[in-house]
Design an enzyme around this catalytic site. Structure first.
Site, PDB file in Angstrom:
ATOM      1  N   CYS A 143       0.910  -1.398   0.101  1.00 34.80           N
ATOM      2  CA  CYS A 143       0.091  -0.168   0.046  1.00 34.80           C
ATOM      3  C   CYS A 143       0.909   1.153  -0.214  1.00 34.80           C
ATOM      4  O   CYS A 143       0.357   2.268  -0.628  1.00 34.80           O
ATOM      5  CB  CYS A 143      -0.905  -0.059   1.065  1.00 34.80           C
ATOM      6  N   GLY A 155      -3.795  -0.157   7.804  1.00 35.89           N
ATOM      7  CA  GLY A 155      -2.867  -0.873   6.943  1.00 35.89           C
ATOM      8  C   GLY A 155      -2.072  -2.221   7.653  1.00 35.89           C
ATOM      9  O   GLY A 155      -1.885  -2.920   7.145  1.00 35.89           O
ATOM     10  N   HIS A 176      -2.219   6.563   3.964  1.00 39.95           N
ATOM     11  CA  HIS A 176      -0.827   6.666   4.032  1.00 39.95           C
ATOM     12  C   HIS A 176      -0.266   8.065   3.474  1.00 39.95           C
ATOM     13  O   HIS A 176      -0.595   8.247   2.423  1.00 39.95           O
ATOM     14  CB  HIS A 176       0.117   5.599   3.310  1.00 39.95           C
ATOM     15  N   ASN A 211      -5.026   3.612   1.640  1.00 43.54           N
ATOM     16  CA  ASN A 211      -4.318   2.435   1.542  1.00 43.54           C
ATOM     17  C   ASN A 211      -4.979   0.779   1.570  1.00 43.54           C
ATOM     18  O   ASN A 211      -4.649   0.049   0.862  1.00 43.54           O
ATOM     19  CB  ASN A 211      -3.621   2.004   2.879  1.00 43.54           C
TER      20      ASN A 211
END
Ligand code: NAP
Length: 352
Positions: free
Chosen positions: A150, A180, A242, A327
């Site tokens: 990701c 994540g 992210h 992500n």
């Protein structure tokens, strides 16, 4: 294009990414999720009892009552999305490919296999040409196609438009969301009001996967891009999205306006083909000095766009900016669905 809907299955359907698959595929114009599989813990239960739903969009009613199956090769539809834990994926995904399934995977297990495409359709759609060699070498009627880690997706999407300036080296520091890490992921006592400066294996993945994604297909192999990537990964108390702080050394000396124009002008095969999940512009470059922010920008274009901001000169390397992506969507389920859409549009799905 095609009006016929293809049945698809999901391995690891009960997890964080599996749930995002269910949302990405609900009402999809080309794919209909009909088969859901997970571990022995979930097998035989109704999906609504097996999965602890984590997403703010409600679980679709027809999924709530669907039965969760064992990950048995040969049972589900030909096209299978995988959101399996990597240890499970290592055994299960090849068994599905051997049984004739096309496995579109999120797991890390086969991303760096030289015969497995590590696909971002805007960047390296030509890497799908590895599939005949994969089938020959493994003797599989099916195949495995992967999408990147990701954090790597965010970095690669921000770097790809700048290849024209000669990518030499990259320093990247991530600020990664807790989603994540899957569920239950990071303990609340570790992450609330805190930053954790280590995510196991993440930096190595960003450093190697980026070179493969940006690499050139030569015959039956990908020659990695020579760019050197140095990554530092941190986990921060953010739910989704992210963020990455990126500095880049380039062979040529583009102006900041040239860099911004390259990011804004970036388009790929999904945009050309008008794929259902393709954002109009895969990279959006914003001017506001305080963006991108996960809460405000991660969901842009259904979570499929990378948002870049604060593009400016770097006094150590050449140019620096901040990039952000969702992500579990562009970094996982949405990426895999886009891969499958590309394969369908290119006529690469068997029996379609
Ligand atoms: P997760 O929430 O832990 O879900 C893992 C899934 O795998 C669950 O459905 C689980 O089923 C199933 N599973 C675990 N062990 C199994 C086994 N032995 N046999 C069959 N099924 C098994 O993890 P996640 O965050 O969704 O991540 C899924 C995959 O995507 C991982 O490989 C991860 O590295 C990758 N990925 C995640 C992200 C992200 O942002 N989260 C991004 C990119 C890639 P049960 O519910 O029955 O245990």
């Amino acid at each position: 294009m095609e009006s016929k809907c293809i049945d698809v299955g999901i391995l690891g359907a009960t997890g964080m990414v599996g749930q995002q698959f269910i949302l990405q595929l609900a009402n999809h114009p080309w794919f209909r999720p009909v088969w859901f599989a997970a571990s022995e813990r979930s097998e035989g239960k109704a999906y609504g009892d097996a999965a602890t739903w984590h997403l703010s969009t409600q679980m679709p009613d027809e999924i709530r009552v669907a039965r969760v199956e064992a990950c048995t090769p040969g049972r589900g539809p030909q096209l299978i999305f995988s959101a399996l834990d990597a240890n499970a994926a290592k055994e299960i995904e090849p068994a599905f490919a051997k049984a004739g399934h096309l496995v579109i995977s999120n797991a890390r297990s086969y991303r760096m296999d030289p015969l497995v495409p590590l696909l971002i359709p805007e960047i390296n759609d030509d890497h799908l040409a590895l599939l005949p060699a994969q089938r020959r070498a493994r003797g599989w009627p099916g195949a495995i196609v992967t999408n990147p880690n990701c954090s790597t997706v965010v970095l690669s999407m921000a770097l790809a438009p700048l290849r024209q300036f000669g990518l030499r080296s990259v320093m990247v520091t991530t600020l990664q969301a807790v989603s994540g890490a899957g569920y239950p992921g990071v303990a609340s006592l570790d992450i609330i009001g805190n930053v954790v400066p280590h995510i196991s294996g993440e930096e190595e993945k960003m450093e190697s996967e980026t070179q493969k994604i940006l690499g050139a297909l030569q015959g039956d192999a990908v020659s990695p891009h020579p760019v050197t990537v140095s990554a530092q990964a941190t986990r921060v108390p953010v739910i989704d999205g992210h963020t990455e702080s990126i500095s880049i050394a380039l062979d040529s000396s583009p102006s900041i306006a040239d860099v911004v124009a390259a990011l804004r002008g970036f388009r790929g095969r999904p945009q050309e083909l008008g794929l259902p999940s393709a954002p109009a512009a895969p990279v959006v470059c914003v001017d506001a000095l305080d963006r991108p922010q996960p809460r405000l920008d991660a969901e842009r274009d259904g979570g499929m766009t990378i948002t870049v901001g604060r593009v400016r000169p770097c006094p150590v390397l050449d140019v620096k900016f901040v990039a952000l992506g969702h992500n579990t969507i562009r970094g996982a389920a949405g990426a895999a669905v886009l891969n499958a859409e590309l394969m369908r549009a290119e006529g690469l799905l068997q029996g379609d």
